[in-house]
Scaffold this motif. Structure first.
Motif, mmCIF file in Angstrom:
data_model
loop_
_atom_site.group_PDB
_atom_site.id
_atom_site.type_symbol
_atom_site.label_atom_id
_atom_site.label_comp_id
_atom_site.label_asym_id
_atom_site.label_seq_id
_atom_site.Cartn_x
_atom_site.Cartn_y
_atom_site.Cartn_z
ATOM 1 N N CYS A 53 -28.396 29.502 -6.511
ATOM 2 C CA CYS A 53 -27.023 29.400 -5.976
ATOM 3 C C CYS A 53 -25.988 29.807 -7.034
ATOM 4 O O CYS A 53 -25.959 29.277 -8.141
ATOM 5 N N CYS B 260 -25.442 25.782 -0.804
ATOM 6 C CA CYS B 260 -26.911 25.907 -0.855
ATOM 7 C C CYS B 260 -27.582 24.696 -0.212
ATOM 8 O O CYS B 260 -28.775 24.496 -0.378
ATOM 9 N N CYS C 267 -23.078 26.821 -7.565
ATOM 10 C CA CYS C 267 -23.318 25.610 -8.377
ATOM 11 C C CYS C 267 -24.283 25.874 -9.522
ATOM 12 O O CYS C 267 -24.531 24.981 -10.340
ATOM 13 N N GLY D 266 -26.973 22.170 -7.006
ATOM 14 C CA GLY D 266 -26.912 21.677 -5.623
ATOM 15 C C GLY D 266 -25.473 21.531 -5.169
ATOM 16 O O GLY D 266 -24.674 20.885 -5.851
ATOM 17 N N CYS D 267 -25.142 22.173 -4.036
ATOM 18 C CA CYS D 267 -23.776 22.066 -3.491
ATOM 19 C C CYS D 267 -23.848 22.306 -1.983
ATOM 20 O O CYS D 267 -24.928 22.517 -1.436
HETATM 21 ZN ZN LIG Z 1 -25.160 25.536 -4.687
#
Ligand SMILES: [Zn+2]
Length: 340
Positions: A264, A275, A267, A271-272
């Motif tokens: 991604c 994604c 981020c 993790g965001c």
């Molecule tokens: Zn992300």
């Protein structure tokens, strides 16, 4: 006695004319002196009661005062008009040496721009840019790509079937089939263009979209070659190095087949929302060309092999420009297109 008051009134009127702040004040100074009920008139009315000699003298005095006042008024009006013109010229100044507005300049559609960038990139890597028909035969769109007769993609739900058994191509892969048939190995080619699916249209589905598929056929082509080209491609698209991973995926025309994910870019893999907290974004299907596909296009899979990949240009444009609704891209609304 009259002389004194005429002089006094005259100098008062001259002072008012000189001090008038605007046209209305100037007019009121004029009326007070020269108007029908002005003081000059009042004096003139008195003349009837005077002796001929006195009348003559008063007449001269009044005429002199009238002339000076009229001259002062006229001078003041000229001066005001000049000042007004001066102000207008300063305010309405126009540079006549500026170029004329002329017709408005347009620019390329965001998808066209990405397509041309990728064509330039692949050309520099030795790939030919191929074009092919949008109305295809069932053979080139499905059979030659090892897509079985009962594959759901052939269903009425997904494919626009035409009279006579032809169809609107559902991907640009048939151009690769035509390329293999025509060029023979070794070959490197990409096939950008429109594809059509019988989809109900919403924010993320369109019946018409743009793809760019590519293929390389040579001796001893491996997954390492595939990865090298994909990383080069993605670095060019996103303007920086990207981390990728391959997951197994099933597509009839490749074996083994993969889903290529990119770490991604929002981020950096932590993790965001973009994604879905996984740190990876699914980007493109790819794999080594299925020997059946090579064989059907007249290439001996004992001697040659290759890789193939598919890229959604529409999706890529949405990712790059942050477009959240696919319908904007072909909506034809200039207010949308002028943002790019
Ligand atoms: Zn992300």
């Amino acid at each position: 006695m009259l002389d004194g008051s005429i002089e006094e009134l005259e100098s008062r009127s001259l002072a008012r004319i000189a001090a008038a702040a605007d046209a209305a004040e100037l007019e009121s100074a004029r009326v007070e002196a020269l108007g029908r009920k002005g003081w000059l008139g009042q004096f003139s009315k008195e003349m009837g009661r005077l002796s001929p000699e006195e009348r003559k003298r008063l007449g001269q005095l009044l005429n002199g005062a009238r002339e000076r006042l009229e001259a002062a008024l006229e001078a003041r009006q000229r001066q005001d008009a000049a000042a007004a013109l001066e102000a207008r010229l300063a305010g309405e100044w126009l540079d006549v040496t500026l170029p004329a507005p002329g017709p408005r300049r347009g620019h390329l559609h965001p998808i066209t721009r990405i397509q041309r960038e990728l064509e330039a990139l692949f050309s520099s890597l030795g790939f030919a840019v191929l074009d092919g028909p949008e109305v295809e035969t069932e053979y080139h769109n499905f059979d030659a790509l090892n897509i079985p007769r009962d594959h759901p993609a052939r269903d009425m739900q997904d494919t626009f079937w035409l009279e006579g058994g032809n169809l609107l191509r559902t991907h640009t892969s048939p151009v690769q089939v035509r390329g293999m048939e025509r060029l023979g190995p070794p070959l490197r080619m990409i096939a950008p263009g429109r594809a059509f699916r019988n989809e109900s249209v919403d924010a993320s589905h369109e019946h018409t979209f743009y793809q760019l598929e590519g293929m390389m056929v040579d001796r001893e082509v491996s997954v390492a070659h595939l990865l090298y080209f994909m990383k080069t491609l993605l670095a060019a698209i996103f303007g920086r190095e990207v981390t990728v991973r391959l997951r197994p995926g099933y597509f009839p025309f490749v074996e083994p087949g993969f889903e290529l994910d990119v770490q991604c870019l929002i981020c950096g893999g932590v993790g965001c929302a973009v994604c879905k907290q996984s740190g990876w974004v699914e980007l493109l299907p790819c794999g080594l060309v299925n020997p059946n596909v090579l064989r059907m296009s007249g290439i001996d899979p004992e001697q040659w092999n290759g890789f193939a990949f598919g890229l959604g240009l529409t999706r890529l444009a949405m990712m790059r420009y942050g477009i959240d609704d696919i319908r904007h891209l072909q909506g034809g609304d200039l207010r949308f297109l002028e943002q790019f």
